[in-house]
Design a protein around this motif. Structure first.
Motif, PDB file in Angstrom:
ATOM      1  N   GLN A   1       0.853  -1.191   0.000  1.00 33.78           N
ATOM      2  CA  GLN A   1       0.000   0.000   0.000  1.00 33.78           C
ATOM      3  C   GLN A   1       0.887   1.238   0.000  1.00 33.78           C
ATOM      4  OE1 GLN A   1      -2.085   1.066   3.571  1.00 33.78           O
ATOM      5  NE2 GLN A   1      -0.708  -0.107   4.878  1.00 33.78           N
ATOM      6  N   TYR A   2       0.314   2.349  -0.484  1.00 32.07           N
ATOM      7  CA  TYR A   2       1.028   3.611  -0.499  1.00 32.07           C
ATOM      8  C   TYR A   2       0.538   4.569   0.576  1.00 32.07           C
ATOM      9  CZ  TYR A   2       3.043   2.320  -5.035  1.00 32.07           C
ATOM     10  OH  TYR A   2       3.729   1.699  -6.040  1.00 32.07           O
ATOM     11  N   ARG A   3      -0.627   4.295   1.150  1.00 30.73           N
ATOM     12  CA  ARG A   3      -1.160   5.203   2.172  1.00 30.73           C
ATOM     13  C   ARG A   3      -0.639   4.760   3.538  1.00 30.73           C
ATOM     14  NH1 ARG A   3      -6.578   8.622   2.036  1.00 30.73           N
ATOM     15  NH2 ARG A   3      -6.268   9.758   3.981  1.00 30.73           N
ATOM     16  N   ILE A   4       0.268   5.537   4.110  1.00 28.72           N
ATOM     17  CA  ILE A   4       0.915   5.117   5.350  1.00 28.72           C
ATOM     18  C   ILE A   4       0.712   6.127   6.486  1.00 28.72           C
ATOM     19  CG2 ILE A   4       2.684   3.726   4.210  1.00 28.72           C
ATOM     20  CD1 ILE A   4       4.602   6.074   4.489  1.00 28.72           C
ATOM     21  N   ILE A   5      -0.083   7.145   6.272  1.00 27.74           N
ATOM     22  CA  ILE A   5      -0.242   8.183   7.278  1.00 27.74           C
ATOM     23  C   ILE A   5      -1.578   8.023   7.985  1.00 27.74           C
ATOM     24  CG2 ILE A   5      -0.290  10.667   7.710  1.00 27.74           C
ATOM     25  CD1 ILE A   5       2.378   9.473   6.720  1.00 27.74           C
ATOM     26  N   ALA A   6      -1.540   8.069   9.316  1.00 27.57           N
ATOM     27  CA  ALA A   6      -2.750   8.034  10.131  1.00 27.57           C
ATOM     28  C   ALA A   6      -2.513   8.884  11.366  1.00 27.57           C
ATOM     29  CB  ALA A   6      -3.104   6.600  10.526  1.00 27.57           C
ATOM     30  N   THR A   7      -3.548   9.549  11.826  1.00 26.15           N
ATOM     31  CA  THR A   7      -3.435  10.460  12.963  1.00 26.15           C
ATOM     32  C   THR A   7      -2.873   9.769  14.188  1.00 26.15           C
ATOM     33  OG1 THR A   7      -5.428  11.525  12.099  1.00 26.15           O
ATOM     34  CG2 THR A   7      -4.718  12.171  14.300  1.00 26.15           C
ATOM     35  N   GLU A   8      -3.269   8.512  14.388  1.00 26.61           N
ATOM     36  CA  GLU A   8      -2.904   7.801  15.609  1.00 26.61           C
ATOM     37  C   GLU A   8      -1.533   7.139  15.539  1.00 26.61           C
ATOM     38  OE1 GLU A   8      -5.344   4.989  12.976  1.00 26.61           O
ATOM     39  OE2 GLU A   8      -5.350   7.114  13.545  1.00 26.61           O
ATOM     40  N   LEU A   9      -0.797   7.340  14.446  1.00 24.52           N
ATOM     41  CA  LEU A   9       0.502   6.695  14.264  1.00 24.52           C
ATOM     42  C   LEU A   9       1.616   7.730  14.142  1.00 24.52           C
ATOM     43  CD1 LEU A   9      -0.547   3.927  11.730  1.00 24.52           C
ATOM     44  CD2 LEU A   9      -0.089   3.658  14.169  1.00 24.52           C
ATOM     45  N   PRO A  10       2.850   7.365  14.524  1.00 26.48           N
ATOM     46  CA  PRO A  10       3.949   8.331  14.461  1.00 26.48           C
ATOM     47  C   PRO A  10       4.343   8.665  13.032  1.00 26.48           C
ATOM     48  CG  PRO A  10       4.780   6.164  15.078  1.00 26.48           C
ATOM     49  CD  PRO A  10       3.284   6.069  15.091  1.00 26.48           C
ATOM     50  N   PHE A  11       4.725   9.919  12.841  1.00 20.84           N
ATOM     51  CA  PHE A  11       5.178  10.421  11.547  1.00 20.84           C
ATOM     52  C   PHE A  11       6.581  10.965  11.742  1.00 20.84           C
ATOM     53  CE2 PHE A  11       5.881  13.487   8.248  1.00 20.84           C
ATOM     54  CZ  PHE A  11       5.143  13.067   7.150  1.00 20.84           C
ATOM     55  N   GLY A  12       7.565  10.344  11.102  1.00 23.84           N
ATOM     56  CA  GLY A  12       8.939  10.805  11.247  1.00 23.84           C
ATOM     57  C   GLY A  12       9.908   9.871  10.565  1.00 23.84           C
ATOM     58  N   GLY A  13      11.169  10.287  10.486  1.00 23.27           N
ATOM     59  CA  GLY A  13      12.154   9.505   9.759  1.00 23.27           C
ATOM     60  C   GLY A  13      13.389   9.215  10.569  1.00 23.27           C
ATOM     61  N   MET A  14      14.400   8.724   9.880  1.00 23.77           N
ATOM     62  CA  MET A  14      15.689   8.427  10.485  1.00 23.77           C
ATOM     63  C   MET A  14      16.785   8.908   9.541  1.00 23.77           C
ATOM     64  SD  MET A  14      15.897   4.266   9.901  1.00 23.77           S
ATOM     65  CE  MET A  14      14.509   3.930  10.963  1.00 23.77           C
ATOM     66  N   LYS A  15      18.014   8.728   9.949  1.00 28.00           N
ATOM     67  CA  LYS A  15      19.173   9.221   9.203  1.00 28.00           C
ATOM     68  C   LYS A  15      19.001  10.728   8.943  1.00 28.00           C
ATOM     69  CE  LYS A  15      19.270   6.048   5.834  1.00 28.00           C
ATOM     70  NZ  LYS A  15      19.789   5.148   4.773  1.00 28.00           N
ATOM     71  N   GLU A  16      19.294  11.193   7.748  1.00 27.77           N
ATOM     72  CA  GLU A  16      19.209  12.630   7.485  1.00 27.77           C
ATOM     73  C   GLU A  16      17.788  13.109   7.203  1.00 27.77           C
ATOM     74  OE1 GLU A  16      21.991  14.198   4.702  1.00 27.77           O
ATOM     75  OE2 GLU A  16      23.721  13.253   5.663  1.00 27.77           O
ATOM     76  N   SER A  17      16.826  12.223   7.327  1.00 31.52           N
ATOM     77  CA  SER A  17      15.430  12.639   7.191  1.00 31.52           C
ATOM     78  C   SER A  17      14.854  13.140   8.505  1.00 31.52           C
ATOM     79  CB  SER A  17      14.585  11.484   6.651  1.00 31.52           C
ATOM     80  OG  SER A  17      14.868  11.259   5.288  1.00 31.52           O
ATOM     81  N   GLY A  18      15.710  13.230   9.532  1.00 33.05           N
ATOM     82  CA  GLY A  18      15.267  13.860  10.757  1.00 33.05           C
ATOM     83  C   GLY A  18      15.209  12.927  11.935  1.00 33.05           C
TER      84      GLY A  18
END
Length: 479
Positions: free
Chosen positions: A440-457
Motif C-alpha cells: 500500500q502507499y497510504r501510510i499516514i494516520a493520525t494515531e501513528l507516528p510520523f517521522g524519519g531516520m538518518k538525514e530525514s530527521g
C-alpha cells in the motif's frame, strides 16, 4: 470554474490581527495563473520581540489551564475547521495549487489531529515510584516544556502546522508558528478557528518574514524552550546548530527520496497504478512520496508499461477546476529544478518515457514525467526531486533491492510490494525508513507516528509519540 476570493493576510500576535501598515510585504502568487493573490506582511524585529514576550507570558496561563479545558478548546477548533473546510480548502488551492479534492481532505485530516491530541491532553500521566527508604515519596511528573518555535513549509499548509500545534497545545505549550510564505492564508485560517474556539490570547502566534532572520531571532531567545521544523535537510542542519547553541531540543522532519521495491510476485498492476497516483499526488511535492521505483527484473517492463499508462490518464490543470488530478508546481524555483534534473538525467543516458517538459502557458506546470534506465551518476538518483518525476530501475535479488533502497542518507518513507510473507517481513526489517508501507502507499494516520531516520530527521509527530517532545520529566522526592 468558480472565481473565489482570497483572504486578507495578517500577522497574528498577542491575539491581534496585524496588517501591513509600514511593514515590508511579500507577494503571494497563484501558481496556476501566476497572478498575485495578495501581499503578506513580514514581521519586524520588534514584532518578533513582542511575540516572544507574549509567548512567555501566555505559557504561564496555558500550562495551568486544566487538561479538560485545553481539550474542549481544541475540539471546538476542530469543529470550526470542519464547518469551514470548503473555505479553507479553497484558500489552500489558490495559494498552493493542489487539486481542491486534496485540499478538502487535508483540512479534514488537520481537524483530526486537533481532536486526537485533545484526548491526549487528558492522558498526560506521571507515576509514583516506590522508594528504597521508608517515609519517602517519589513522584515523576510530566509537564509542558515551554514556549515553542515551530517552522512549517508551503506544501502541506494545513496538516503540517496541525501536527505541531495540536501536540504542543495539548501538552500546555505556547507556540510561535512561522508557516511557509507561499501559502499563508491556510495557517491563518486554522489560527482563526483556534482563536474563536477560545484559545487564550497569545498562546498561538503566527509570524511571517525572511526565514533566516525569523528563525535566528526566535531560536536564539532564551524564552524559546523547544524547536520544531519541517523542511529541507540543509535548513534542518542550520536550525539544529542554532538550537544546539541554547541546548534546546528540536524535532526535525526533513526530506526523503522514497524507494519502492516491487517484487516479481506482487500485484503488478495495483503497484503500478497506485504508484503513479501516489507519485504525482501533490504534483510530487510531498516528502514521503514514492520517487525511486525499484522493480525486480522479470517484471520490470510490465510494471513500467502499466505505470506509464496510468500516468498518461492523469488530468493536469488548475486545482480549482473539476476533475484536476495534478496541479502546478508551487513556484518558479521548482519548475526550473525539474527542467535541470531531467536534462541532467537525459544527458547521462536516461530515457524519458513520458513528459519531461514544462507546459506552455500561465502558471508553473510541468508534465508528469517517467524516467527509465537512469544511470547512478544522475543527480536525480541522489537528490530529492520534490516534483512530478518518477525514476525506474531494475534489481535482481532482495539484497540488491535493499542495498539500493538504503543507499542514500534519507530515511523517511519506503514501500514494498510482494505476496510472499517472508519477503514482506525481511523488507520491513531491512528498510531504513521511519515509515514503511507494504502492499500500500497510504501510510499516514493520525494515531501513528510520523517521522524519519538518518538525514530525514529525528523525533515523531502524530500518535502517542507526538506529544512526548513537548513534555519534560520532573522527578520529585519528598519526606
Amino acid at each position: 470554474m468558480q472565481n473565489p476570493t482570497y483572504d486578507s493576510l495578517y500577522l497574528f500576535i498577542n491575539g491581534k490581527w496585524l496588517n501591513a501598515d509600514d511593514r515590508d510585504t511579500a507577494a503571494v502568487v497563484n501558481p496556476a495563473t501566476g497572478n498575485v493573490l495578495g501581499r503578506l506582511p513580514l514581521a519586524t524585529e520588534a514584532d518578533l520581540a513582542l511575540a516572544l514576550d507574549v509567548a512567555r507570558d501566555s505559557f504561564d496561563v496555558w500550562r495551568h489551564t486544566v487538561p479538560a479545558e485545553r481539550a474542549r478548546i481544541m475540539k471546538r477548533a476542530a469543529e470550526l475547521m470542519r464547518e469551514r473546510a470548503e473555505h479553507i480548502a479553497t484558500q489552500m488551492t489558490l495559494e498552493e495549487g493542489k487539486p481542491l479534492t486534496e485540499s478538502r481532505d487535508e483540512v479534514l485530516r488537520a481537524a483530526e489531529y486537533f481532536e486526537w491530541f485533545a484526548e491526549e491532553a487528558r492522558r498526560i500521566h506521571g507515576r509514583v515510584v516506590p522508594a528504597n527508604r521508608p517515609g519517602v515519596q517519589q513522584l515523576v511528573k510530566r509537564q509542558a516544556i515551554g514556549p515553542v518555535a515551530a517552522f512549517t513549509p508551503w506544501n502541506f499548509p494545513a496538516i503540517t502546522p496541525a501536527r505541531k500545534l495540536s501536540a504542543a497545545l495539548a501538552a500546555g505549550c505556547s507556540v510561535i508558528l512561522k508557516p511557509g510564505e507561499e501559502s499563508p492564508a491556510t495557517a491563518l485560517a486554522l489560527a482563526r478557528c483556534l482563536d474563536e474556539a477560545g484559545l487564550p490570547k497569545g498562546v498561538l502566534q503566527i509570524v511571517f518574514g525572511v526565514p533566516d532572520k525569523v528563525s535566528s531571532q526566535l531560536i536564539a531567545s532564551p524564552i524559546i524552550r523547544k524547536v520544531a521544523f519541517t523542511g529541507s535537510v540543509p535548513v534542518g542542519r542550520l536550525l539544529s546548530e542554532r538550537a544546539a547553541d541554547g541546548v534546546k531540543p528540536i524535532t526535525l522532519e526533513l526530506g526523503g527520496h522514497g524507494p519502492v521495491l516491487v517484487f516479481a510476485d506482487a500485484d503488478i498492476d495495483a503497484a503500478a497504478t497506485g504508484g503513479a497516483a501516489n507519485r504525482f499526488r501533490g504534483t510530487g511535492q510531498i516528502c514521503i512520496s514514492s520517487t525511486r521505483f525499484l522493480i525486480q527484473r522479470p517484471v520490470y517492463e510490465r510494471f513500467v508499461a502499466a505505470f506509464v499508462a496510468a500516468t498518461e490518464k492523469l488530468v493536469i490543470g488548475d486545482g480549482m477546476a473539476a476533475g484536476t488530478q495534478v496541479g502546478p508546481l508551487a513556484n518558479q524555483r521548482q519548475l526550473e529544478k525539474m527542467e535541470l534534473l531531467v536534462a541532467d538525467a537525459v544527458a547521462q543516458g536516461a530515457k524519458v518515457l513520458i513528459g519531461g517538459k514544462r507546459i506552455a502557458g500561465p502558471g508553473y506546470f510541468f508534465q508528469p514525467t517517467v524516467l527509465a534506465d537512469v544511470p547512478m551518476s544522475a543527480r536525480i538518483m541522489h537528490e530529492e526531486p520534490f516534483g512530478p518525476i518518477a525514476v525506474m530501475r531494475p534489481f535482481d535479488a532482495l539484497e540488491d533491492g535493499l542495498a539500493e533502497a538504503n543507499r542514500l542518507p534519507y530515511g523517511l518513507s519506503a514501500y514494498a510490494f510482494t505476496r510472499d510473507a517472508r519477503t514482506a517481513i525481511d523488507v520491513g526489517d531491512g528498510l531504513e525508513a521511519g515509515m514503511i508501507g507494504i502492499n500500500q502507499y497510504r501510510i499516514i494516520a493520525t494515531e501513528l507516528p510520523f517521522g524519519g531516520m538518518k538525514e530525514s530527521g529525528h523525533g515523531s509527530e502524530g500518535g502517542t509519540e507526538g506529544i512526548e517532545h513537548y513534555l519534560t520529566n520532573k522527578f520529585i522526592s519528598q519526606i
